[in-house]
Write a protein that holds these residues in place. Structure first.
Motif, PDB file in Angstrom:
ATOM      1  N   UNK A 171       0.835  -1.208   0.000  1.00 41.00           N
ATOM      2  CA  UNK A 171       0.000   0.000   0.000  1.00 41.00           C
ATOM      3  C   UNK A 171       0.869   1.258   0.000  1.00 41.00           C
ATOM      4  N   UNK A 172       1.930   1.264   0.820  1.00 43.98           N
ATOM      5  CA  UNK A 172       2.792   2.445   0.938  1.00 43.98           C
ATOM      6  C   UNK A 172       3.508   2.754  -0.372  1.00 43.98           C
ATOM      7  N   UNK A 173       4.038   1.724  -1.030  1.00 46.26           N
ATOM      8  CA  UNK A 173       4.753   1.944  -2.281  1.00 46.26           C
ATOM      9  C   UNK A 173       3.817   2.460  -3.372  1.00 46.26           C
ATOM     10  N   UNK A 174       2.586   1.985  -3.349  1.00 46.55           N
ATOM     11  CA  UNK A 174       1.595   2.486  -4.303  1.00 46.55           C
ATOM     12  C   UNK A 174       1.334   3.969  -4.062  1.00 46.55           C
ATOM     13  N   UNK A 175       1.201   4.356  -2.798  1.00 42.01           N
ATOM     14  CA  UNK A 175       0.987   5.756  -2.453  1.00 42.01           C
ATOM     15  C   UNK A 175       2.157   6.620  -2.892  1.00 42.01           C
ATOM     16  N   UNK A 176       3.374   6.177  -2.628  1.00 40.31           N
ATOM     17  CA  UNK A 176       4.557   6.938  -3.013  1.00 40.31           C
ATOM     18  C   UNK A 176       4.670   7.059  -4.530  1.00 40.31           C
ATOM     19  N   UNK A 177       4.314   5.987  -5.231  1.00 39.97           N
ATOM     20  CA  UNK A 177       4.376   6.008  -6.689  1.00 39.97           C
ATOM     21  C   UNK A 177       3.411   7.044  -7.268  1.00 39.97           C
ATOM     22  N   UNK A 178       2.278   7.242  -6.600  1.00 38.90           N
ATOM     23  CA  UNK A 178       1.314   8.247  -7.049  1.00 38.90           C
ATOM     24  C   UNK A 178       1.923   9.646  -7.019  1.00 38.90           C
ATOM     25  N   UNK A 179       2.925   9.840  -6.183  1.00 42.27           N
ATOM     26  CA  UNK A 179       3.595  11.131  -6.080  1.00 42.27           C
ATOM     27  C   UNK A 179       4.973  11.102  -6.752  1.00 42.27           C
ATOM     28  N   UNK A 180       5.126  10.187  -7.694  1.00 38.11           N
ATOM     29  CA  UNK A 180       6.366  10.072  -8.482  1.00 38.11           C
ATOM     30  C   UNK A 180       7.589   9.750  -7.641  1.00 38.11           C
ATOM     31  N   UNK A 181       7.396   9.057  -6.533  1.00 34.89           N
ATOM     32  CA  UNK A 181       8.518   8.568  -5.743  1.00 34.89           C
ATOM     33  C   UNK A 181       8.596   7.070  -5.972  1.00 34.89           C
ATOM     34  N   UNK A 182       9.515   6.655  -6.860  1.00 33.65           N
ATOM     35  CA  UNK A 182       9.600   5.265  -7.270  1.00 33.65           C
ATOM     36  C   UNK A 182      10.362   4.386  -6.296  1.00 33.65           C
ATOM     37  N   UNK A 183      10.224   3.069  -6.481  1.00 35.57           N
ATOM     38  CA  UNK A 183      10.888   2.108  -5.595  1.00 35.57           C
ATOM     39  C   UNK A 183      12.401   2.207  -5.672  1.00 35.57           C
ATOM     40  N   UNK A 184      12.931   2.731  -6.766  1.00 32.32           N
ATOM     41  CA  UNK A 184      14.374   2.843  -6.914  1.00 32.32           C
ATOM     42  C   UNK A 184      14.972   3.840  -5.924  1.00 32.32           C
ATOM     43  N   UNK A 185      14.134   4.679  -5.340  1.00 30.94           N
ATOM     44  CA  UNK A 185      14.612   5.668  -4.368  1.00 30.94           C
ATOM     45  C   UNK A 185      14.416   5.196  -2.929  1.00 30.94           C
ATOM     46  N   UNK A 186      13.895   3.984  -2.752  1.00 27.14           N
ATOM     47  CA  UNK A 186      13.506   3.527  -1.425  1.00 27.14           C
ATOM     48  C   UNK A 186      14.221   2.231  -1.056  1.00 27.14           C
ATOM     49  N   UNK A 187      14.726   2.178   0.154  1.00 27.43           N
ATOM     50  CA  UNK A 187      15.275   0.950   0.709  1.00 27.43           C
ATOM     51  C   UNK A 187      14.403   0.521   1.889  1.00 27.43           C
ATOM     52  N   UNK A 188      14.381  -0.762   2.164  1.00 25.40           N
ATOM     53  CA  UNK A 188      13.647  -1.259   3.328  1.00 25.40           C
ATOM     54  C   UNK A 188      14.599  -2.036   4.225  1.00 25.40           C
ATOM     55  N   UNK A 189      14.359  -1.938   5.511  1.00 22.20           N
ATOM     56  CA  UNK A 189      15.225  -2.621   6.460  1.00 22.20           C
ATOM     57  C   UNK A 189      14.375  -3.082   7.641  1.00 22.20           C
ATOM     58  N   UNK A 190      14.628  -4.298   8.102  1.00 19.72           N
ATOM     59  CA  UNK A 190      13.928  -4.850   9.266  1.00 19.72           C
ATOM     60  C   UNK A 190      14.955  -5.244  10.313  1.00 19.72           C
ATOM     61  N   UNK A 191      14.714  -4.817  11.542  1.00 19.36           N
ATOM     62  CA  UNK A 191      15.611  -5.176  12.639  1.00 19.36           C
ATOM     63  C   UNK A 191      14.766  -5.679  13.802  1.00 19.36           C
ATOM     64  N   UNK A 192      15.404  -6.405  14.695  1.00 21.57           N
ATOM     65  CA  UNK A 192      14.729  -6.875  15.910  1.00 21.57           C
ATOM     66  C   UNK A 192      14.960  -5.875  17.018  1.00 21.57           C
ATOM     67  N   UNK A 193      13.897  -5.561  17.759  1.00 19.89           N
ATOM     68  CA  UNK A 193      13.977  -4.573  18.819  1.00 19.89           C
ATOM     69  C   UNK A 193      15.017  -4.904  19.869  1.00 19.89           C
ATOM     70  N   UNK A 194      15.596  -3.862  20.444  1.00 17.47           N
ATOM     71  CA  UNK A 194      16.548  -4.038  21.534  1.00 17.47           C
ATOM     72  C   UNK A 194      15.768  -3.952  22.845  1.00 17.47           C
ATOM     73  N   UNK A 195      16.115  -3.000  23.693  1.00 14.73           N
ATOM     74  CA  UNK A 195      15.368  -2.822  24.930  1.00 14.73           C
ATOM     75  C   UNK A 195      13.923  -2.459  24.626  1.00 14.73           C
ATOM     76  N   UNK A 196      13.738  -1.663  23.588  1.00 10.40           N
ATOM     77  CA  UNK A 196      12.404  -1.314  23.123  1.00 10.40           C
ATOM     78  C   UNK A 196      12.489  -0.820  21.682  1.00 10.40           C
ATOM     79  N   UNK A 197      11.351  -0.605  21.072  1.00 11.81           N
ATOM     80  CA  UNK A 197      11.322  -0.216  19.663  1.00 11.81           C
ATOM     81  C   UNK A 197      11.959   1.155  19.464  1.00 11.81           C
TER      82      UNK A 197
END
Length: 313
Positions: free
Chosen positions: A238-264
């Motif tokens: 959903x988010x990438x679709x929204x960004x694409x509507x504003x001409x912000x393509x996936x080539x400008x976006x990176x995604x990263x997932x990490x596990x929480x430490x003491x807290x988020x």
């Protein structure tokens, strides 16, 4: 795509923090088209004693008028200096307006009211706008604005920041989608800006503080992990679709997932530091709809330094 005009309000006083807020927007404007700015300053409070006396004595009326005129002149001079500073850095002065008005309520309420009445897209403030001693007794103006601006996104600037590298903290909630929507609009025609979506994988303790037996806790952790993955995968679609509507393509976006430490919140702050991000964007609340005080957003706001934080209600 039709270029949409962004309307930003910068609330200023004569502090270094306000100067940093103006610098931040000035530098951002160099990367954006169609950015209009209003510089706003609330004049000092006039003594209630003088106001009451002016109702009874002509001399007091003249004195009150003189005080208010001096306040207005001083305030306008401050705003003109900021406008000149932005103009010298290349901002088209036709896109900069200044507004000064006597304080009506308290500073934070006056700023929020003006921002909402003017339907601004964002409200920009320095990390602090009063002295440390005043803050002990009155509370920080920037903190009051952040906690009470329930309609307008607030950009809090701490230090001399040049916006270029954005970290977008997301958790799959409607609040994160609002943050994405605001980001997409604000940066729709930006150049030279990088975006990284950061998702901190929640742990059981983020949902429940009760201690479980090891086997039961592991089963619940597995359940949370599976549900979280499905949620965030759908969110990114959903988010990438929204960004694409504003001409912000996936080539400008990176995604990263990490596990929480003491807290988020701590995990987000660690990523900001290690990745040298200058701007963090996030919803003011998250999946657990926690109150602002004590929430992830509060942790980031209280601990972030030499950076900007965009909080979207």
């Amino acid at each position: 795509m039709v270029r949409m005009v962004k309307k930003i309000l910068i609330a200023v006083d004569n502090s270094l923090q306000s100067k940093n807020a103006v610098r931040y927007v000035t530098r951002l404007s160099a990367r954006l088209e169609n950015l209009n700015v209003v510089l706003f300053n609330a004049q000092p409070m006039v003594s209630q004693f003088l106001v009451d006396e002016a109702k009874k004595k002509v001399d007091s009326q003249r004195e009150l008028k003189a005080v208010m005129e001096r306040n207005a002149i001083t305030s306008q001079k401050l705003l003109d200096n900021y406008r000149l500073m932005m103009g010298q850095e290349g901002v088209d002065e036709s896109r900069i307006q200044t507004v000064t008005q006597p304080r009506k309520l308290d500073i934070a309420k006056d700023i929020i009211e003006f921002a909402q009445d003017g339907r601004f897209d964002a409200l920009v403030i320095g990390r602090r706008g009063i002295s440390g001693l005043q803050e002990l007794f009155m509370g920080s103006v920037s903190s009051n604005i952040t906690q009470n601006s329930n309609v307008i996104p607030v950009w809090i600037i701490d230090g001399d920041v040049a916006p270029a590298k954005f970290l977008v903290a997301v958790d799959g909630s409607e609040y994160s989608l609002r943050a994405i929507d605001h980001l997409a609009f604000a940066l729709s025609d930006a150049v030279g800006i990088s975006l990284t979506f950061l998702h901190v994988r929640p742990k059981l303790k983020d949902y429940c503080e009760v201690d479980f037996e090891a086997t039961q806790a592991q089963a619940l952790e597995d359940l949370i992990r599976k549900g979280d993955k499905a949620c965030i995968d759908n969110f990114y679609t959903v988010a990438l679709k929204k960004l694409n509507e504003f001409d912000i393509g996936e080539d400008r976006i990176q995604t990263k997932t990490v596990t929480g430490l003491a807290n988020i919140g701590a995990a987000i702050l660690k990523e900001v530091q290690t990745g040298n991000y200058d701007t963090v964007v996030m919803g003011r609340s998250g999946v657990n709809k926690s109150f602002f005080t004590g929430s992830v957003a509060s942790t980031v706001l209280n601990k972030i330094s030499k950076g900007a934080l965009w909080l979207v209600p």
